[in-house]
Design an enzyme around this catalytic site. Sequence first.
Site, short mmCIF file in Angstrom:
data_model
loop_
_atom_site.label_atom_id
_atom_site.label_comp_id
_atom_site.label_asym_id
_atom_site.label_seq_id
_atom_site.Cartn_x
_atom_site.Cartn_y
_atom_site.Cartn_z
N GLU A 1 -3.24 0.23 -3.96
CA GLU A 1 -2.42 -0.95 -3.70
C GLU A 1 -1.62 -1.25 -4.96
O GLU A 1 -2.14 -1.15 -6.08
CB GLU A 1 -3.30 -2.15 -3.35
CG GLU A 1 -4.05 -2.02 -2.04
CD GLU A 1 -3.21 -2.44 -0.84
OE1 GLU A 1 -2.13 -3.02 -1.04
OE2 GLU A 1 -3.65 -2.19 0.30
N CYS B 1 0.83 -1.21 0.00
CA CYS B 1 0.00 0.00 0.00
C CYS B 1 0.86 1.25 0.00
O CYS B 1 0.35 2.36 -0.15
CB CYS B 1 -0.95 0.00 1.19
SG CYS B 1 -0.12 -0.03 2.80
#
Length: 502
Positions: A495, A449
């Site tokens: 992500e 992330c």
Amino acid sequence: MTLVATRCRSVTSVKQNILFPLRRPCLLFSAPSSSVSADRAPSKNRWRRKSPRKPPWDDGGVSWEERLADQVTPLWRLSYEQQLQVKLQHQDRIMSQLSLRLSEDFLSPSSSSSSSSSPNAGKPSFPVLPVLPSPVRDGYRNKSTFSVNKGVDGNPKTVGFYIGTGREGSIVCVNADHLLNMPEKHKLVARCYQDFIRRSPLDPCLLFHTGGHWREVTVRTNARGHTMVMVYFHPQTLSPDEVAVHKAELVEYFTQGPGSVCEVDSLFFQESCMTRCTHEESPYQLLHGQPYIYEEVLGFKFRISADAFFQVNQAAAEVLYGTVRDLCLPNTERGEGRAQSGGTLLDVCCGTGAIGIALSPRVDRIIGIELIEQAVRDAVHNAALNDVSNCEFIPGKAEAVLPGLMSRLSSAGGGLTAVVNPSRAGLHHKVVRALRNQAAIRRLVYVSCKPDGEAMRNFRELCCAPDPQKKLTGDAFSPTLAVPVDMFPHTSHCELVLLFER
């Protein structure tokens, strides 16, 4: 237990105030903004002036709601197509930086300067695909944590999100009713919790050393609308019997009182003298309802406990896990409706087992490692819940478990693939070393992330030339494909799924 009549308004009037809060008009949606509008593309210079990290708070006429939106959802002014383009450019820059650093790691100092001036120096050395969009763009969060602090009007019992910093003494807590990424149920619970603590005779706990009790509240929901609420409380010098009185009032408020409009399925209470602690350190006390909620991803059902990790965007999680599945275990054979790749999948930082279980039809065996013991219990339960029998989940720190596990996996036949999904802190260097030195791993998928943070160090150690000083003796990996997935519309984050091969 009933609340004292002199401290209560009528249930009907309170519910109306909670459902339809009276507050000043929000400039976010009531009037056109002087900043970049969502229906036209901003110029590069203007976007740089209006950087998501430095919103124009000091511009005249900017409301508190806009200030908070600029901080929490900095891309809210852009159309969704523009948001995806901004995110792709950001990921391109990060992957270009990775490519440049890897080339420098493999070159001598005299030749590294010439590599930075080559025609491809500003481009990734491997494909970066367009950002895969989120199927749901508004109200997608299934978990939200709301803080308690002084509001714009000075009321210390205000529930929302912070603007400002404690160091500068400029913290202001602003309600989150206008934020695009928050579902209505989360906003409703936050309003009810604010109403409850304002009724309570106990002070809020703004700073641990100054006393007070009521702290933040976390809300979890699933696609079916089931709701789990977790209230955090500092006991200070209260006795257990005194705390029990306030727990009973909390239950009554959310089950019989005005908070019943939230239709809470699970109500938890955690007493803690620390900022953050796990269930093992300070157990979550179930005050009302069911101990778990359930969610479905890619046809599999998952049990979610109070402190278990689960992706905050269920619809985009299906896109993410599908991408991880296809990169880890490409379709090689098809029979009886199941795609089978065989071998063993090593799932590091497996959480509640979502990735491993979702990939289980394509592999002979799944071995998951997870630090949080409750998450491991959830993972074992989830495997049984879905009739998945080829999964094994091991509790413990990955850096402690993995080195010993690798000797066991060396003799495993059918190939070994690894997927890692760590927190923003990245992988411990011992974990990277164990993965790098395991020759049987030919393919590794890293889900990050924050790829420009500590994960970048992991990438370089996976891909650098062998380094005996760091005990990195295995053959180097190479990044071969990057796939960004938009898990967080309206924010600057996404992500990144990065495939490494050797």
